[in-house]
Motif scaffolding. Structure first.
Motif, PDB file in Angstrom:
ATOM      1  N   MET A  69       0.794  -1.098  -0.050  1.00 34.19           N
ATOM      2  CA  MET A  69      -0.087   0.189   0.011  1.00 34.19           C
ATOM      3  C   MET A  69       1.083   1.128   0.102  1.00 34.19           C
ATOM      4  SD  MET A  69      -3.093   0.990   0.108  1.00 34.19           S
ATOM      5  CE  MET A  69      -4.181   2.209   0.328  1.00 34.19           C
ATOM      6  N   ASN A  74      -6.333  -0.565  -5.573  1.00 32.75           N
ATOM      7  CA  ASN A  74      -6.308  -1.345  -4.474  1.00 32.75           C
ATOM      8  C   ASN A  74      -5.061  -1.309  -3.494  1.00 32.75           C
ATOM      9  OD1 ASN A  74      -8.947  -2.231  -5.168  1.00 32.75           O
ATOM     10  ND2 ASN A  74      -7.922  -3.960  -6.370  1.00 32.75           N
ATOM     11  N   GLU A  75      -4.017  -0.470  -4.221  1.00 33.47           N
ATOM     12  CA  GLU A  75      -2.646  -0.288  -3.563  1.00 33.47           C
ATOM     13  C   GLU A  75      -2.315   0.995  -3.351  1.00 33.47           C
ATOM     14  OE1 GLU A  75       0.005  -2.641  -6.041  1.00 33.47           O
ATOM     15  OE2 GLU A  75      -0.697  -4.282  -5.626  1.00 33.47           O
ATOM     16  N   THR A  76      -3.266   2.206  -3.693  1.00 33.25           N
ATOM     17  CA  THR A  76      -2.782   3.376  -3.698  1.00 33.25           C
ATOM     18  C   THR A  76      -4.096   4.368  -3.000  1.00 33.25           C
ATOM     19  OG1 THR A  76      -1.547   3.203  -5.726  1.00 33.25           O
ATOM     20  CG2 THR A  76      -1.782   5.509  -4.886  1.00 33.25           C
TER      21      THR A  76
END
Length: 307
Positions: A2, A32-34
């Motif tokens: 993340m 989903n990661e930022t």
């Protein structure tokens, strides 16, 4: 992994719009990661309304925070408290990242666990075609935040190679070790102090040549008054920095080096003024403002900045 991108902002709706557009079009950036955290530092324009509307169409998670206390460090620290990322990126509101900016930072942290902090290259954006005659670009580019350490990525081991706060990233565990930004610094030098603390703890700072930002040149800053204020507050910041981290031989709390520099700068200013004219003497004039800031900072009551 993340990644949180923290953007402090104050009365720059148009700049935020350009920044959001550039972030959306970054290569390999996934929702989903930022997360993008915008900290409104008590803006009086339509910043709040703009971000509320932008969040509806933004393909990336957008978090809006409000920080009433005026000052960039307050806004940054508010964003840090909310951030969920393993990697924290600090980004100014008046920059435009190149398309590979995000992925170059993400890949560096994923692929090299020796990297505790990272920084990138900062180049000018919207540079006026005709600068004022007194404004020598090469000499004053630091005023505009322009930073570059070459075309090759490398670890920054030199104590004077400290990143600009508008383009740095740090691992969460490293941030926990370094601590928050110091609110007691006057409006300049907070990023230098932050990075210096990181170096003191032997954290490794990596320069990513491909992590390129373009920093908008604010036309309203192309004035002699702004430059004088910049150099004066930079002098204040240096005096605070020295009082906390560096020992300097002093007489009546005034460093010996400062007394010598003031006398020499005064001589250079008068020489340039009479031999080359006011425009050529302006650099020496700013040096006097810088040293005046250093002097004023040393004369403040001990403990006013730091306990």
């Amino acid at each position: 992994m993340m990644i949180s991108i923290i953007v402090p902002t104050y009365n720059r709706v148009k700049d935020l719009s350009r920044l959001f557009d550039a972030l959306v079009h970054q290569e390999d950036i996934h929702k989903n990661e930022t997360e993008i955290i915008v900290v409104d530092n008590n803006s009086t324009d339509s910043t709040s309304e703009f971000i509320t509307n932008a969040s509806r169409d933004m393909p990336l998670p957008l978090v809006y925070l409000f920080e009433k206390k005026q000052g960039k460090t307050y806004a940054l620290n508010t964003g840090i408290k909310c951030a969920k990322g393993e990697i924290i990126i600090f980004l100014d509101d008046d920059v435009i990242p190149e398309k590979k900016w995000f992925v170059s930072i993400a890949d560096t942290f994923k692929n090299d666990h020796r990297v505790n902090m990272a920084c990138g290259k900062i180049l000018p954006l919207d540079m006026p075609s005709n600068l004022p005659s007194w404004c020598e670009w090469r000499r004053f580019r630091a005023v505009f935040g322009v930073t570059r350490y070459g075309e090759e990525s490398r670890f920054l081991n030199e104590c004077y190679s400290l990143p600009s706060g508008m383009n740095i990233a740090i691992r969460r565990e490293a941030l926990n070790s370094v601590g928050a930004f110091n609110n007691k610094f006057c409006g300049r030098g907070e990023d230098t102090e932050f990075c210096f603390r990181a170096q003191q703890q032997s954290l490794r700072i990596y320069y990513i040549a491909a992590a390129i930002l373009y920093h908008k040149i604010q036309l309203e800053k192309l004035t002699k008054e702004y430059f004088a204020e910049y150099f004066y507050t930079s002098g204040l910041a240096r005096s605070q920095f020295q009082r906390r981290f560096q020992f300097c031989p002093s007489v009546f709390n005034i460093p010996i080096w400062l007394s010598k520099e003031i006398l020499y700068a005064g001589y250079v200013f008068l020489r340039e003024l009479f031999l080359r004219g006011p425009n050529r003497a302006f650099s020496a004039y700013l040096e006097l403002f810088y040293l005046a800031g250093c002097f004023r900072g040393r004369m403040k009551v001990r403990g006013e900045f730091f306990p």
